[in-house]
Design a protein around this motif. Structure first.
Motif, short mmCIF file in Angstrom:
data_model
loop_
_atom_site.label_atom_id
_atom_site.label_comp_id
_atom_site.label_asym_id
_atom_site.label_seq_id
_atom_site.Cartn_x
_atom_site.Cartn_y
_atom_site.Cartn_z
N LYS A 45 2.37 16.89 -8.63
CA LYS A 45 1.78 15.55 -8.61
C LYS A 45 2.12 14.81 -7.32
O LYS A 45 1.35 13.98 -6.84
N LEU A 46 3.28 15.12 -6.74
CA LEU A 46 3.72 14.46 -5.51
C LEU A 46 3.64 15.38 -4.30
O LEU A 46 3.24 14.96 -3.22
N SER A 88 2.56 8.28 -2.16
CA SER A 88 1.56 8.97 -2.97
C SER A 88 1.58 10.48 -2.75
O SER A 88 1.09 11.24 -3.59
N GLN A 89 2.13 10.94 -1.61
CA GLN A 89 2.06 12.36 -1.29
C GLN A 89 3.18 12.72 -0.32
O GLN A 89 3.46 11.99 0.64
N VAL A 129 -5.17 6.46 2.83
CA VAL A 129 -3.72 6.29 2.76
C VAL A 129 -3.11 6.69 4.10
O VAL A 129 -3.39 7.79 4.60
N ARG A 138 0.87 -1.18 0.00
CA ARG A 138 0.00 0.00 0.00
C ARG A 138 0.90 1.23 0.00
O ARG A 138 2.02 1.20 0.50
N SER A 139 0.38 2.30 -0.56
CA SER A 139 1.14 3.53 -0.63
C SER A 139 1.07 4.29 0.68
O SER A 139 0.16 4.07 1.50
N ASP A 154 -6.07 11.75 0.67
CA ASP A 154 -6.84 10.51 0.72
C ASP A 154 -6.75 9.93 2.13
O ASP A 154 -5.69 9.49 2.57
N PRO A 204 6.49 2.90 -2.70
CA PRO A 204 5.23 3.55 -3.06
C PRO A 204 4.89 4.71 -2.10
O PRO A 204 4.56 4.49 -0.94
N LYS A 237 10.92 7.40 -2.94
CA LYS A 237 9.94 7.10 -3.97
C LYS A 237 10.63 6.72 -5.29
O LYS A 237 10.26 5.75 -5.95
N ALA A 292 1.67 8.33 2.69
CA ALA A 292 1.83 9.78 2.58
C ALA A 292 2.65 10.24 3.77
O ALA A 292 2.52 9.70 4.88
#
Length: 466
Positions: free
Chosen positions: A356-357, A275-276, A403, A247-248, A400, A273, A268, A250
């Motif tokens: 995006k990140l 995501s943020q 996450v 799982r990603s 999210d 993984p 990353k 943050a």
């Protein structure tokens, strides 16, 4: 593994030379020519490893040309055995899917110990092999100085000179630096701010004539690649503890000089993984203004309750700019030369790629105190002001809720009692046993004017073989 400069003109170097050089001869920062990349299967196989062994898996590709595997393993085991928690970087749960990773279990109660305990051992190893002496020159906004002194004070081949802004670090931070005894340890309080100290360090690396050609400077600030390298590891540690890499994750990172969050960016790129990444800043918000509006502009530096982030010129941001510009050193050099004269922006598509990140937030002192109080009332868990900024930024920027959001807990709350008091809490954070007598120890430091020539003259006269 070879290392290249972010400004494209300095020669590529091996790890040993990068460790001792710090700043490249063209004024740039060294980065690996290419990064190792780990598959999800390989990362998954690291679950349950002790921290030192995980550190070996993540970092050895960066040093394998310079240090035999057994020597590096022994170095890492020794480095992380001095931390005050078996997990080294334990996770504390704040809410259903919200966590703080405690990075303050090292000898000086700040995340800098992860890198600087290792850096001292790396320097000892390389300098002994080369029969070489160096002068360490570093600038600190509070935590780097004590961690550098603690990590390097037993090194036989170094003299240490740490610059801090006079009366702009907390009393605990100052005393952690100035009460360490040793003929090779020198603390300099500069009548200026952290950016002034950092500028002096960079100027001195660019022209080392004040050392008389008898030795060279070595860097302990996060311009030194070894600092960044060591900080990558705990992103992997946190992820593996919470279900990664399946799982990603943050991360929210309190940051002023961009080194700690740049390590997350590298994690990353190496296959983890993520995501943020949330850039959490205080009123000195140059990074937030860039990431939220594509405008890089220096403002007047302000003194806050989170002094370790009272930074306006974020050195490591250059490393991200290098990647955003397709590793074009000439473009980075031009951009930074223009930034010294006024506001700059980058091409919109490059900025959107970063977004995006990355997200960002700036948190003022009042909101910092509100967050310290709120989290304590909810969980009886005490945050230092920097970590509180990270928690607030995480909650404001979270994309999210499914996450896991992990805030990097960068310092022990006992280092910043003023912020705890100002938050309205009656609780008083206690220093751990090994620092219980800190306020009784004798201090030694020299106050100097905000003058690079005065600082260089002092160093030139006081290193042991001068």
């Amino acid at each position: 593994m070879r290392y290249i400069s972010t400004r494209g003109e300095a020669p590529a170097l091996g790890f040993e030379d990068v460790l001792l050089t710090g700043l490249a001869t063209d004024g740039g920062l060294y980065v690996p020519e290419s990064l190792p990349h780990f598959s999800l299967e390989e990362i998954r196989s690291w679950r349950g490893l002790p921290y030192a062994e995980l550190a070996y898996k993540v970092m050895y590709p960066f040093v394998e040309d310079a240090i035999p595997a057994d020597d590096f393993r022994a170095m890492l085991n020794e480095t992380y055995s001095v931390f005050g928690h078996q997990a080294v970087a334990p996770l504390v749960q704040l809410d259903s899917n919200e966590w703080v990773m405690e990075l303050f279990r090292g000898p000086t109660l700040a995340f800098k110990d992860f890198a600087l305990q290792l850096l001292g051992r790396l320097l000892d190893y390389v300098l002994e092999k080369r029969k070489q002496h160096v002068v360490i020159m570093g600038a600190t906004s509070g935590d780097t100085g004590s961690a550098a002194i603690e990590g390097c004070r037993r090194c036989e081949h170094v003299d240490i000179f740490i610059l801090h802004p006079h009366q702009r670090v907390s009393e605990v931070q100052r005393r952690q630096m100035t009460t360490v005894q040793g003929d090779n340890i020198h603390n300099i309080a500069v009548k200026g701010n952290f950016d002034d100290c950092q500028r002096m360090v960079k100027e001195s690396f660019g022209n080392q004539s004040f050392l008389g050609g008898k030795t060279q400077l070595a860097a302990v600030n996060s311009i030194n690649w070894a600092r960044i390298m060591a900080q990558i590891v705990y992103y992997f540690q946190a992820s593996l503890a919470l279900g990664g890499p399946d799982r990603s994750m943050a991360f929210s990172v309190p940051t002023g000089n961009f080194g700690d969050i740049f390590a997350g960016y590298l994690a990353k790129k190496m296959g983890l993984p993520v995501s943020q990444l949330v850039i959490a800043t205080n009123r000195n918000d140059i990074l937030h203004r860039f990431m939220s509006g594509n405008k890089y502009e220096q403002h007047q530096l302000e003194h806050t309750l989170s002094p370790s982030m009272d930074i306006m010129v974020s050195s490591n941001f250059e490393r991200l700019l290098f990647d955003l510009h397709g590793r074009d050193g000439a473009a980075v050099k031009t951009l930074l030369e223009n930034a010294a004269k006024g506001p700059v922006s980058i091409e919109d598509y490059r900025w959107k790629h970063a977004r995006k990140l990355f997200d960002s937030d700036a948190v003022d002192d009042k909101t910092t105190c509100d967050t310290i109080r709120e989290v304590y009332e909810q969980n009886e868990y005490l945050l230092d002001p920097h970590t509180a900024i990270g928690v607030r930024a995480a909650r404001n920027c979270r994309r999210d809720s499914a996450v896991p959001m992990i805030t990097l807990g960068t310092a022990h709350p006992a280092k910043f009692p003023d912020a705890i008091t100002e938050s309205g809490l009656s609780v008083k954070p206690q220093l751990p046993a090994h620092m219980a007598d800190l306020f009784e120890r004798e201090e030694r430091y020299t106050v100097l004017e905000n003058s690079v020539s005065e600082v260089q003259s002092f160093i030139g006269k006081h290193w042991k073989n001068a």
